[in-house]
Design an enzyme around this catalytic site. Structure first.
Site, PDB file in Angstrom:
ATOM      1  N   ASP A   1       1.744   5.415  -8.458  1.00 44.62           N
ATOM      2  CA  ASP A   1       2.700   4.729  -9.313  1.00 44.62           C
ATOM      3  C   ASP A   1       3.413   3.623  -8.541  1.00 44.62           C
ATOM      4  O   ASP A   1       3.764   3.783  -7.373  1.00 44.62           O
ATOM      5  CB  ASP A   1       3.724   5.759  -9.822  1.00 44.62           C
ATOM      6  CG  ASP A   1       4.687   5.191 -10.833  1.00 44.62           C
ATOM      7  OD1 ASP A   1       4.235   4.754 -11.900  1.00 44.62           O
ATOM      8  OD2 ASP A   1       5.908   5.190 -10.549  1.00 44.62           O
TER       9      ASP A   1
ATOM     10  N   GLU B   1     -10.373  11.892   6.088  1.00 39.22           N
ATOM     11  CA  GLU B   1     -10.508  13.123   6.863  1.00 39.22           C
ATOM     12  C   GLU B   1     -11.036  14.279   6.010  1.00 39.22           C
ATOM     13  O   GLU B   1     -11.419  15.325   6.562  1.00 39.22           O
ATOM     14  CB  GLU B   1      -9.152  13.517   7.448  1.00 39.22           C
ATOM     15  CG  GLU B   1      -8.589  12.523   8.456  1.00 39.22           C
ATOM     16  CD  GLU B   1      -7.159  12.855   8.845  1.00 39.22           C
ATOM     17  OE1 GLU B   1      -6.626  13.882   8.340  1.00 39.22           O
ATOM     18  OE2 GLU B   1      -6.568  12.094   9.634  1.00 39.22           O
TER      19      GLU B   1
END
Length: 547
Positions: free
Chosen positions: A208, A260
Site C-alpha cells: 500500500d 531468500e
C-alpha cells in the site's frame, strides 16, 4: 520451453475481506467465509488471490490503519483461520498475496502510543514524522501539505500538562500517522514483518502507498492544486511526499529478503505516480515484480486514449523487463460497470469523489455494463498480468444510494459529505438471490447496505445463465489460459477507424468498439463475444476475440 515466472502472466483476484463472505452472521466478511468460497474462485479460473487488510486494526479506514502487523483482527478471525485459508487456497492451486501497509500505522498501534507518551526528542518519536509547528507559538502546521482524504496532513499533539505540543504527519486520516523511513529501527521492524508472513507461506505482498515511504528532506511546501493536475505528468514539479527516489533503496532491501525464500515470492506496488516511465522504476529487476497500472485504470471510455496507454505501458514496463499489469476496478475506484458510463468531461469518476444519490448526470446502467463487458474482454486478452476486483465478474455496478448515516469512508466525513468516497465499490457481494443478505452471510445487517438491484447479479443466477457476465468471464479466463495470452506479445492492427481498437496476441485477434458507429468485422471465427456479433457487425460498446 522454459516456463516463465507465474507472476508475469497471472490473473490475480482481489478479495476485500469484510465484503466477500460472512461466516458468523455479524454482518462483516471474515477469513472462514473466504475459505468456504475459494472453490468458486478456482472454478472462475483465476491464478491467485490478493487479500485486502485483515490485520489487527481499529478499522478507522477499513483496516488500512494497522495496530498489529503480525496478527489477524478478531473481526476476521484468527491466525489459525488465516493458515486454514492459505492451506485451502494452495491446495486449489491458488497463490496468496497479502496487503502490507508500510507508509503509516494506526494511531492506536503501541509504537505510536509509546511515541506520544515518550515526548519530544525521544527515540520513540523518531519512528514517526513529528515536527515543530510554524508561527510564533508553533500554532501553524510545519508545511502546507494536504491529506489525501481532505483537510490538513498534520495534527497537533497535546502535552501531558495540557499545552499544545508537536505536530505529526498523516498523509491520510489523522488516525494514520506516517512512519519515518529514514529511521533504521522502522526498516528493521518491517523486515521482521515480511519474514513473519513469508514464514507462514504467503506468496507475496501488495504494498500500500508504495510511492509514499520516502519524503523529501526539509519537507518543503507543496500542493496538488488545479495547476499541478493540469500540467502534463512529465512536466510536473516533483512531489516531495509521493514518488521520492528514497523508496527504491527500501524495496531493493525487501527484494533480497524475498529471494531468500523458496518459490517465486513477489512484491506488487500501489504506486500512483505518473508518467508510466516513472512508475516502471518500481519494477526494475532488483526491486518489485509488479506495479498497478493506474493510468490504464483511470482512462475514460475513449479508444485512442486507451490505445496510447496500452502502448506506453508495454513500452515502459518492457524497458525494465517487467510485465505490464492491467486493472479496471479495485476497492478505491468507482466500479467500472458504472464508471465507464459516466460523462468523461466531469470529475465524477474520480477515486475519492465517488458518486452518490445527488451525482448528475446519472450513469446509464445498461450502457455501463455493456462497456464494462467489452473492456474486460479486451483487458483479458492483453499480455502480462490482469487484476480483478471481487464482483466485477458479476458485472456489479457501484452502489450509489447508500444513506449518509450508513457511510463508512473517512473521506465522506473529512470533506463534510462533499465527496462520497469509496463505500459504493465496497458493498458486500451477492451470492444467492433468495438467501439472507443475498448469501453474503446467514444473519445480521451487512456493514454496508446491499441495494435490492444486487439480487439480479447474484452468483447463483448468473451461473445458470450462459449469457451472464460471470459466464463471459469464465470463458475469457479459460481462453486466456488455454491460448497462453498472458505470455504473448501485442501487435496492433493498423488502419481501423477512429476509436476502433484492434490487436493480435498469439493466434487471437481482438477488436473493441469505442465509437458510436457499427464496425464490420473481418473474416474469422468468433470465440469470445461481449454481446452478439454473430452477424459480423461489432456494435458500439462491444468486443470480440477472433481466430
Amino acid at each position: 520451453m522454459v516456463e516463465k515466472e507465474w507472476w508475469r502472466s497471472s490473473v490475480i483476484y482481489q478479495i476485500y475481506p469484510r465484503s466477500f463472505a460472512d461466516s458468523n452472521g455479524d454482518g462483516i466478511g471474515d477469513l472462514p467465509g473466504i475459505t468456504s468460497r475459494l472453490p468458486k474462485l478456482k472454478e472462475l479460473g483465476v491464478d491467485a488471490i490478493w487479500l485486502s487488510p485483515f490485520m489487527t486494526s481499529p478499522q478507522k479506514d477499513a483496516g488500512y490503519d494497522v495496530a498489529n502487523y503480525c496478527d489477524v483482527d478478531p473481526l476476521f478471525g484468527t491466525l489459525a483461520d488465516f493458515d486454514a485459508l492459505e492451506a485451502r487456497a494452495h491446495s486449489l492451486g491458488l497463490k496468496v498475496i497479502v496487503d502490507l501497509v508500510p507508509n503509516h500505522c494506526s494511531s492506536e498501534h503501541p509504537w505510536f502510543v509509546e511515541a506520544l507518551a515518550a515526548g519530544e526528542g525521544s527515540t520513540e518519536r523518531a519512528r514517526f514524522m513529528f515536527r515543530e509547528g510554524k508561527g510564533e507559538n508553533g500554532e501553524l502546521p510545519p508545511n502546507n501539505w494536504e491529506s489525501v482524504f481532505g483537510g490538513p496532513a498534520w495534527t497537533r499533539t497535546t502535552n501531558p500538562d495540557g499545552t499544545p505540543g508537536q505536530w505529526y504527519l498523516h498523509l491520510f486520516d489523522s488516525s494514520q500517522p506516517d512512519f519515518d523511513w529514514t529511521n533504521p529501527w522502522v526498516r528493521e521492524r518491517f523486515i521482521e514483518i515480511l519474514k513473519f508472513w513469508l514464514d507462514r507461506g504467503v506468496d507475496g505482498f501488495r504494498v500500500d502507498v508504495a510511492h509514499g515511504l520516502s519524503k523529501a528532506p526539509g519537507l518543503p511546501d507543496f500542493r496538488r492544486d488545479e495547476e499541478y493536475w493540469n500540467t502534463p505528468p512529465e512536466e510536473r514539479i516533483d512531489n516531495p511526499y509521493f514518488g521520492h527516489d528514497g523508496v527504491h533503496e527500501i524495496y531493493r532491501e525487501w527484494n533480497k529478503v524475498l529471494a531468500e525464500y523458496p518459490g517465486e515470492r513477489i512484491l506488487c506496488a500501489e504506486a500512483f505516480v505518473e508518467p508510466l516511465t516513472k512508475m516502471a522504476l518500481w519494477v526494475r529487476p532488483d526491486e518489485m515484480q509488479q506495479a498497478f497500472n493506474f493510468p490504464f485504470l483511470v482512462t475514460r471510455w475513449n479508444g485512442e486514449q486507451m490505445r496510447q496507454v496500452i502502448k506506453d505501458s508495454i513500452s515502459a514496463f518492457g524497458e525494465v523487463g517487467a510485465p505490464s499489469t492491467w486493472v479496471l476496478s479495485n476497492h478505491d475506484q468507482v466500479r467500472h460497470a458504472t464508471r465507464l458510463a459516466l460523462d468523461p468531461n466531469t470529475n465524477t469518476a474520480d477515486r475519492i469523489t465517488g458518486i452518490g444519490p445527488l451525482t448528475e448526470p446519472k450513469p446509464d446502467p445498461s450502457l455501463g455494463l455493456a462497456r464494462a463487458r467489452a473492456a474486460s474482454v479486451m483487458m483479458l486478452a492483453l499480455p502480462g498480468v490482469a487484476y480483478m476486483y471481487q464482483g466485477e465478474e458479476l458485472g456489479l455496478p457501484e452502489a450509489v444510494d447508500i444513506p449518509d448515516d450508513k457511510r463508512q469512508d473517512p473521506t465522506f466525513f473529512r470533506t463534510a459529505g462533499e465527496s462520497y468516497g469509496r463505500d459504493g465499490c465496497r458493498v458486500p457481494l451477492p451470492w444467492e438471490a433468495e438467501e439472507t443478505n443475498f448469501g453474503f452471510g446467514p444473519a445480521g445487517e451487512p456493514w454496508l447496505p446491499q441495494p435490492e438491484v444486487y439480487r439480479a447479479y447474484s452468483r447463483d443466477l448468473e451461473e445458470a445463465d450462459p449469457d451472464s457476465t460471470l459466464s463471459l468471464y469464465k470463458a475469457a479466463l479459460a481462453g486466456r489460459k488455454e491460448l497462453r495470452l498472458g505470455e504473448g506479445d501485442l501487435e496492433w492492427i493498423e488502419g481501423t477507424p477512429e476509436n476502433i481498437l484492434g490487436f493480435r496476441n498469439k493466434d487471437v485477434t481482438v477488436f473493441i468498439n469505442y465509437s458510436e458507429e457499427d464496425f464490420a468485422l473481418p473474416a474469422g471465427k468468433i470465440i469470445l463475444d461481449s454481446a452478439d456479433s454473430s452477424d459480423g457487425i461489432l456494435k458500439p460498446a462491444t468486443a470480440v476475440w477472433l481466430v
